[in-house]
Write a protein that holds these residues in place. Structure first.
Motif, PDB file in Angstrom:
ATOM      1  N   ASN A   1       0.568  -1.163  -0.670  1.00  0.00           N
ATOM      2  CA  ASN A   1       0.013   0.145   0.021  1.00  0.00           C
ATOM      3  C   ASN A   1       0.782   1.122   0.329  1.00  0.00           C
ATOM      4  OD1 ASN A   1      -2.281  -1.603   0.388  1.00  0.00           O
ATOM      5  ND2 ASN A   1      -2.720  -1.519   2.134  1.00  0.00           N
ATOM      6  N   GLY A   2       1.839   1.316   0.763  1.00  0.00           N
ATOM      7  CA  GLY A   2       2.438   2.467   1.137  1.00  0.00           C
ATOM      8  C   GLY A   2       3.701   3.076  -0.651  1.00  0.00           C
ATOM      9  N   ALA A   3       3.759   1.424  -1.461  1.00  0.00           N
ATOM     10  CA  ALA A   3       4.261   1.367  -2.711  1.00  0.00           C
ATOM     11  C   ALA A   3       3.388   2.055  -3.041  1.00  0.00           C
ATOM     12  CB  ALA A   3       5.403   0.079  -3.306  1.00  0.00           C
ATOM     13  N   GLU A   4       2.061   1.869  -3.507  1.00  0.00           N
ATOM     14  CA  GLU A   4       1.313   2.046  -4.842  1.00  0.00           C
ATOM     15  C   GLU A   4       1.120   3.786  -4.067  1.00  0.00           C
ATOM     16  OE1 GLU A   4      -1.880  -0.197  -3.520  1.00  0.00           O
ATOM     17  OE2 GLU A   4      -1.267  -1.800  -5.269  1.00  0.00           O
ATOM     18  N   VAL A   5       1.111   4.066  -2.733  1.00  0.00           N
ATOM     19  CA  VAL A   5       0.684   5.193  -2.592  1.00  0.00           C
ATOM     20  C   VAL A   5       1.897   6.374  -3.786  1.00  0.00           C
ATOM     21  CG1 VAL A   5       0.489   7.438  -1.028  1.00  0.00           C
ATOM     22  CG2 VAL A   5      -0.563   5.315  -0.672  1.00  0.00           C
ATOM     23  N   ALA A   6       2.848   6.352  -2.979  1.00  0.00           N
ATOM     24  CA  ALA A   6       4.545   6.640  -3.490  1.00  0.00           C
ATOM     25  C   ALA A   6       4.173   6.782  -4.437  1.00  0.00           C
ATOM     26  CB  ALA A   6       5.673   6.019  -3.031  1.00  0.00           C
ATOM     27  N   ALA A   7       4.133   5.975  -5.706  1.00  0.00           N
ATOM     28  CA  ALA A   7       3.924   6.027  -7.701  1.00  0.00           C
ATOM     29  C   ALA A   7       2.667   6.169  -7.296  1.00  0.00           C
ATOM     30  CB  ALA A   7       3.534   4.349  -7.192  1.00  0.00           C
ATOM     31  N   GLU A   8       2.061   6.814  -6.841  1.00  0.00           N
ATOM     32  CA  GLU A   8       0.599   7.723  -7.388  1.00  0.00           C
ATOM     33  C   GLU A   8       1.213   9.109  -7.454  1.00  0.00           C
ATOM     34  OE1 GLU A   8      -2.659   6.714  -5.520  1.00  0.00           O
ATOM     35  OE2 GLU A   8      -2.778   4.168  -6.486  1.00  0.00           O
ATOM     36  N   MET A   9       1.612   9.364  -6.243  1.00  0.00           N
ATOM     37  CA  MET A   9       2.101  10.990  -5.771  1.00  0.00           C
ATOM     38  C   MET A   9       3.256  11.197  -6.584  1.00  0.00           C
ATOM     39  SD  MET A   9       2.346  10.859  -1.949  1.00  0.00           S
ATOM     40  CE  MET A   9       2.820  12.254  -1.819  1.00  0.00           C
ATOM     41  N   ILE A  10       4.367  10.761  -7.476  1.00  0.00           N
ATOM     42  CA  ILE A  10       5.510  10.704  -7.981  1.00  0.00           C
ATOM     43  C   ILE A  10       4.882  10.359  -9.998  1.00  0.00           C
ATOM     44  CG2 ILE A  10       7.426  10.034  -9.580  1.00  0.00           C
ATOM     45  CD1 ILE A  10       7.571   8.722  -6.869  1.00  0.00           C
ATOM     46  N   ASN A  11       3.975   9.613  -9.912  1.00  0.00           N
ATOM     47  CA  ASN A  11       3.093  10.299 -11.169  1.00  0.00           C
ATOM     48  C   ASN A  11       2.629  11.251 -11.613  1.00  0.00           C
ATOM     49  OD1 ASN A  11       3.803   7.035 -12.120  1.00  0.00           O
ATOM     50  ND2 ASN A  11       2.624   6.031 -11.293  1.00  0.00           N
ATOM     51  N   ALA A  12       1.906  11.008 -10.591  1.00  0.00           N
ATOM     52  CA  ALA A  12       0.483  13.072 -10.176  1.00  0.00           C
ATOM     53  C   ALA A  12       1.653  13.873 -10.604  1.00  0.00           C
ATOM     54  CB  ALA A  12      -0.008  13.178  -9.133  1.00  0.00           C
ATOM     55  N   SER A  13       3.163  14.207  -9.860  1.00  0.00           N
ATOM     56  CA  SER A  13       4.121  15.398 -10.099  1.00  0.00           C
ATOM     57  C   SER A  13       4.627  14.953 -11.220  1.00  0.00           C
ATOM     58  CB  SER A  13       4.546  15.001  -8.665  1.00  0.00           C
ATOM     59  OG  SER A  13       5.061  14.092  -8.632  1.00  0.00           O
ATOM     60  N   GLY A  14       4.281  14.120 -12.336  1.00  0.00           N
ATOM     61  CA  GLY A  14       4.944  14.434 -13.452  1.00  0.00           C
ATOM     62  C   GLY A  14       5.998  13.288 -14.127  1.00  0.00           C
ATOM     63  N   GLY A  15       5.288  11.754 -12.888  1.00  0.00           N
ATOM     64  CA  GLY A  15       6.105  10.918 -13.477  1.00  0.00           C
ATOM     65  C   GLY A  15       8.031  11.459 -13.424  1.00  0.00           C
ATOM     66  N   VAL A  16       8.318  10.741 -13.811  1.00  0.00           N
ATOM     67  CA  VAL A  16      10.427   9.915 -14.254  1.00  0.00           C
ATOM     68  C   VAL A  16      10.662   9.827 -15.430  1.00  0.00           C
ATOM     69  CG1 VAL A  16      10.379   9.002 -12.011  1.00  0.00           C
ATOM     70  CG2 VAL A  16       9.697   7.145 -14.305  1.00  0.00           C
ATOM     71  N   LEU A  17      12.252  10.248 -16.090  1.00  0.00           N
ATOM     72  CA  LEU A  17      12.171  10.673 -17.461  1.00  0.00           C
ATOM     73  C   LEU A  17      11.042  11.108 -18.158  1.00  0.00           C
ATOM     74  CD1 LEU A  17      13.289   6.476 -17.135  1.00  0.00           C
ATOM     75  CD2 LEU A  17      14.550   8.351 -16.391  1.00  0.00           C
ATOM     76  N   ASN A  18      11.058  11.779 -18.049  1.00  0.00           N
ATOM     77  CA  ASN A  18      10.141  12.571 -19.443  1.00  0.00           C
ATOM     78  C   ASN A  18       8.793  13.169 -19.591  1.00  0.00           C
ATOM     79  OD1 ASN A  18      12.883  14.290 -19.781  1.00  0.00           O
ATOM     80  ND2 ASN A  18      13.279  12.415 -21.629  1.00  0.00           N
ATOM     81  N   GLY A  19       8.504  12.244 -18.280  1.00  0.00           N
ATOM     82  CA  GLY A  19       6.925  11.833 -18.314  1.00  0.00           C
ATOM     83  C   GLY A  19       6.508  10.725 -17.890  1.00  0.00           C
ATOM     84  N   ARG A  20       7.686   9.932 -17.617  1.00  0.00           N
ATOM     85  CA  ARG A  20       7.113   8.320 -18.213  1.00  0.00           C
ATOM     86  C   ARG A  20       7.146   7.722 -16.393  1.00  0.00           C
ATOM     87  NH1 ARG A  20      12.057   5.099 -20.289  1.00  0.00           N
ATOM     88  NH2 ARG A  20      10.237   3.755 -19.673  1.00  0.00           N
ATOM     89  N   PRO A  21       4.945   6.862 -16.432  1.00  0.00           N
ATOM     90  CA  PRO A  21       4.944   6.935 -15.134  1.00  0.00           C
ATOM     91  C   PRO A  21       5.032   5.253 -14.834  1.00  0.00           C
ATOM     92  CG  PRO A  21       3.130   6.366 -16.880  1.00  0.00           C
ATOM     93  CD  PRO A  21       4.561   6.900 -17.433  1.00  0.00           C
TER      94      PRO A  21
END
Length: 371
Positions: A50-70
């Protein structure tokens, strides 16, 4: 004939124009897959995921990684079993083609995953385990403090504030539990009047153990457990047996899940830890709010570690500009300073290190920051 050809020509031109538009349109951002391994049939495993999922959702919501990749999490159940963990880790590397694996709670699982990661040149972020051998691999990082670190900090608190005269130590039967017994005996000597081992996940009856603890007449009982299901049952059984000693719980185990299982038997239990949901920094507030919004409960230590390991990974991927070059990603982690719900985080010798430790106690059925 002229009319038919004209219609056909128009259709051909339209199809060409559509093909041109499709070719010119930007391709959807490709997911960055990250492997996640937890014993997800257990409370702790669900919390890590659950903690990992919340982090991934927050990262994706803030622009993802590597030029916007989720980020996309590929999750498998390790069942607390090294063989299952090794099989899942191999599948993540060979079939799912992930460059990074995050997770692991117990020692044997984490060591198996470390070996697979090393063989495959993958990065492994050991979120919850305290196994010291993990960081012998240069691309494996540990987020939870070592048992020795926990012991040094917590034992000093016990000596300064609690001053036990007769201590009983109750821990799981394994490397983790035995290292705690050794640490307590080293710190308190003859004040340790009883030591008890129980079988992780397998043992459900603690009545004989509680009787032996009571007969030792301790003024403090120090406990450690990986599974809140067992920890809650152990606390209840000690209360039912009439053990009136103070409940000292090793770092990482005082959680909302424990309180849910233990009920009033957890009242007065205390610990020290690297994180609390009430820590006053912006990242922690955002994490706790997002977790509560998604799961309707306050996050616990394992939720936090599941979040932190993924949250830091997202920052490191952005800084390194790669996931496939795991040597570069590992070097970036070691050299950088990272934002976390517990504050500023660094990785000397691949071990997450921060300056924050707080006292936690159970009061009126809630976990609060103590003195």
């Amino acid at each position: 004939m002229r009319s038919f050809l004209s219609c056909a020509a128009r259709l051909w031109l339209a199809s060409c124009a559509l093909a041109g538009l499709l070719a010119a349109a930007p391709a959807a951002a490709q997911d960055v897959k990250i492997g996640v391994l937890y014993p997800i049939k257990t409370m702790l495993g669900q919390q890590g995921r659950n903690g990992a999922e919340v982090a991934a959702e927050m990262i994706n919501a803030s622009g993802g990684v590597l030029n916007g990749r989720p980020l996309k999490l590929v999750v498998y159940d390790d069942n607390y079993q090294p063989a299952d963990a090794v099989a899942a880790a191999r599948k993540l590397l060979s079939e799912d083609k992930v460059p990074v694996i995050v997770g692991a709670i117990n020692t044997a699982v984490s060591l198996g995953v470390t070996q697979v990661a090393q063989q495959g040149g993958a990065l492994f972020l050991a979120a919850v385990t305290k196994a010291p051998q993990v960081t012998e691999y240069d691309r494996a990082f540990r987020f939870n403090p070592l048992v020795a670190t926990d012991g040094e900090v917590f034992n000093q608190y016990l000596k300064d504030k609690v001053k036990p005269q007769r201590m009983a130590v109750v821990v799981e039967n394994g490397d983790y539990g035995r290292s705690i017994i050794a640490s307590m005996k080293g710190a308190f000597g003859n004040a340790v009047v009883a030591t008890e081992l129980y079988e992780i996940l397998k043992q459900t009856d603690f009545s004989a153990l509680a009787s032996r603890v009571k007969s030792a007449n301790p003024d403090v009982v120090c406990m450690a457990f990986s599974a809140p299901e067992q920890g809650g049952s152990l606390l209840r059984t000690l209360a039912e047996a009439g053990v009136n000693a103070r409940r000292c719980i090793l770092p990482g185990s005082v959680t909302p899940s424990l309180l849910q299982v233990a009920g009033p038997a957890a009242e007065g239990a205390f610990t020290m830890d690297i994180w609390a949901p009430t820590m006053a920094n912006e990242t922690n507030r955002k994490f706790v709010a997002a977790y509560q919004a998604k799961y309707k409960v306050v996050p616990s230590k394992v939720d936090f570690l599941g979040f932190e390991s993924m949250w830091v990974l997202g920052q490191a991927i952005r800084a390194a500009g790669t996931t496939t070059d795991t040597a570069k990603l590992a070097a970036t982690l070691r050299q950088g300073t990272w934002d976390s719900p517990r504050g500023t985080l660094r990785f000397p010798a691949n071990q997450a290190t921060s300056e924050k430790w707080v006292v936690l106690e159970v009061k009126d059925g809630k976990i609060v920051v103590g003195d």
